[in-house]
Design a protein around this motif. Sequence first.
Motif, PDB file in Angstrom:
ATOM      1  N   ILE A  20     -37.003  22.793   2.991  1.00 42.33           N
ATOM      2  CA  ILE A  20     -35.429  22.659   2.754  1.00 42.33           C
ATOM      3  C   ILE A  20     -35.206  21.924   1.556  1.00 42.33           C
ATOM      4  O   ILE A  20     -35.554  20.707   1.244  1.00 42.33           O
ATOM      5  CB  ILE A  20     -34.943  21.984   4.009  1.00 42.33           C
ATOM      6  CG1 ILE A  20     -35.264  22.824   5.182  1.00 42.33           C
ATOM      7  CG2 ILE A  20     -33.286  21.856   3.770  1.00 42.33           C
ATOM      8  CD1 ILE A  20     -35.261  22.097   6.589  1.00 42.33           C
ATOM      9  N   ALA A  21     -34.559  22.654   0.642  1.00 45.24           N
ATOM     10  CA  ALA A  21     -34.376  22.054  -0.879  1.00 45.24           C
ATOM     11  C   ALA A  21     -33.015  21.144  -0.567  1.00 45.24           C
ATOM     12  O   ALA A  21     -31.956  21.905  -0.876  1.00 45.24           O
ATOM     13  CB  ALA A  21     -34.359  22.979  -1.857  1.00 45.24           C
ATOM     14  N   LEU A  22     -33.074  19.998  -0.684  1.00 48.28           N
ATOM     15  CA  LEU A  22     -31.928  19.233  -0.621  1.00 48.28           C
ATOM     16  C   LEU A  22     -32.271  17.718  -1.061  1.00 48.28           C
ATOM     17  O   LEU A  22     -32.797  16.896  -0.416  1.00 48.28           O
ATOM     18  CB  LEU A  22     -31.444  19.075   0.777  1.00 48.28           C
ATOM     19  CG  LEU A  22     -30.202  18.292   0.911  1.00 48.28           C
ATOM     20  CD1 LEU A  22     -28.949  19.019   0.504  1.00 48.28           C
ATOM     21  CD2 LEU A  22     -29.846  18.089   2.628  1.00 48.28           C
ATOM     22  N   PRO A  23     -32.028  17.523  -2.348  1.00 50.05           N
ATOM     23  CA  PRO A  23     -32.451  16.230  -3.016  1.00 50.05           C
ATOM     24  C   PRO A  23     -31.464  15.107  -2.474  1.00 50.05           C
ATOM     25  O   PRO A  23     -30.335  15.358  -2.122  1.00 50.05           O
ATOM     26  CB  PRO A  23     -31.891  16.581  -4.633  1.00 50.05           C
ATOM     27  CG  PRO A  23     -32.006  17.874  -4.776  1.00 50.05           C
ATOM     28  CD  PRO A  23     -31.607  18.703  -3.317  1.00 50.05           C
ATOM     29  N   ASP A  24     -32.136  14.156  -2.574  1.00 48.89           N
ATOM     30  CA  ASP A  24     -31.429  12.754  -1.928  1.00 48.89           C
ATOM     31  C   ASP A  24     -30.882  12.888  -0.540  1.00 48.89           C
ATOM     32  O   ASP A  24     -29.688  12.486  -0.563  1.00 48.89           O
ATOM     33  CB  ASP A  24     -30.232  12.250  -2.934  1.00 48.89           C
ATOM     34  CG  ASP A  24     -30.834  12.017  -4.268  1.00 48.89           C
ATOM     35  OD1 ASP A  24     -32.005  11.561  -4.408  1.00 48.89           O
ATOM     36  OD2 ASP A  24     -30.470  12.456  -5.470  1.00 48.89           O
ATOM     37  N   ALA A  25     -31.681  13.614   0.354  1.00 54.26           N
ATOM     38  CA  ALA A  25     -30.903  13.795   1.667  1.00 54.26           C
ATOM     39  C   ALA A  25     -31.126  12.482   2.413  1.00 54.26           C
ATOM     40  O   ALA A  25     -32.052  11.898   2.198  1.00 54.26           O
ATOM     41  CB  ALA A  25     -31.705  15.018   2.285  1.00 54.26           C
ATOM     42  N   LYS A  26     -29.907  12.133   3.356  1.00 55.83           N
ATOM     43  CA  LYS A  26     -30.103  11.147   4.277  1.00 55.83           C
ATOM     44  C   LYS A  26     -29.463  11.447   5.575  1.00 55.83           C
ATOM     45  O   LYS A  26     -28.814  12.611   5.539  1.00 55.83           O
ATOM     46  CB  LYS A  26     -29.179  10.006   3.568  1.00 55.83           C
ATOM     47  CG  LYS A  26     -27.748  10.078   3.431  1.00 55.83           C
ATOM     48  CD  LYS A  26     -27.132   8.815   2.791  1.00 55.83           C
ATOM     49  CE  LYS A  26     -25.631   9.133   3.040  1.00 55.83           C
ATOM     50  NZ  LYS A  26     -24.987   7.882   2.212  1.00 55.83           N
ATOM     51  N   ASP A  27     -29.644  10.792   6.482  1.00 56.60           N
ATOM     52  CA  ASP A  27     -29.215  11.211   7.895  1.00 56.60           C
ATOM     53  C   ASP A  27     -29.902  12.425   8.257  1.00 56.60           C
ATOM     54  O   ASP A  27     -29.062  13.197   9.056  1.00 56.60           O
ATOM     55  CB  ASP A  27     -27.598  10.885   7.944  1.00 56.60           C
ATOM     56  CG  ASP A  27     -27.118   9.733   7.566  1.00 56.60           C
ATOM     57  OD1 ASP A  27     -27.901   8.597   7.904  1.00 56.60           O
ATOM     58  OD2 ASP A  27     -26.323   9.611   6.978  1.00 56.60           O
ATOM     59  N   VAL A  28     -31.075  12.351   8.133  1.00 57.14           N
ATOM     60  CA  VAL A  28     -31.786  13.790   8.307  1.00 57.14           C
ATOM     61  C   VAL A  28     -31.996  14.102   9.844  1.00 57.14           C
ATOM     62  O   VAL A  28     -32.511  13.342  10.285  1.00 57.14           O
ATOM     63  CB  VAL A  28     -33.003  14.071   7.625  1.00 57.14           C
ATOM     64  CG1 VAL A  28     -33.695  15.305   7.946  1.00 57.14           C
ATOM     65  CG2 VAL A  28     -32.823  14.188   6.006  1.00 57.14           C
ATOM     66  N   VAL A  29     -31.418  15.136  10.301  1.00 55.36           N
ATOM     67  CA  VAL A  29     -31.832  15.612  11.923  1.00 55.36           C
ATOM     68  C   VAL A  29     -32.271  16.777  12.151  1.00 55.36           C
ATOM     69  O   VAL A  29     -31.548  17.693  11.524  1.00 55.36           O
ATOM     70  CB  VAL A  29     -30.294  15.344  12.781  1.00 55.36           C
ATOM     71  CG1 VAL A  29     -30.862  15.437  14.107  1.00 55.36           C
ATOM     72  CG2 VAL A  29     -29.773  13.739  12.604  1.00 55.36           C
TER      73      VAL A  29
END
Length: 150
Positions: A20-29
Amino acid sequence: MTRHPEVLWAQRSHKIYLTIALPDAKDVVIKCDPEGVFSFSATRADGESFKFDLELYGGILLEGSKINTGLRNIICSIKKENKVWWKRLLKSEGKPAPYIKVDWNKWCDESESDTHDSDDDYIRGNSEDNDSSEDDGLLYLPDLEKARRN
């Protein structure tokens, strides 16, 4: 309003790999169930929300499946319930959503799957809090310090 991140996928006879290409991801569920429903949600540092749900082609085993969140992407190594080659990623026969693409860097054909089952050329487990040598679905990156010394 939520958006969809780019999702790259590849398979082996025993696993599915989702990147899953998502730079700087936070709160990943991430939620998975044995029937093959995969749910993802996260926000980026700028507050933008991302979410998607996939109904995978077959069942999965939660035990043996791994997720690693990096700075640029989230890599999921999902163990299949049965060691078989899936016809496609999703249960539905229609064309997949445009944000789902084949990961040609990890892809191999069904006939090559047995020779790549160890994934040594493509995948390395590289988790700091996990000393196991099992693959975590991570891309192999060479040790640059060792390369400089040679």
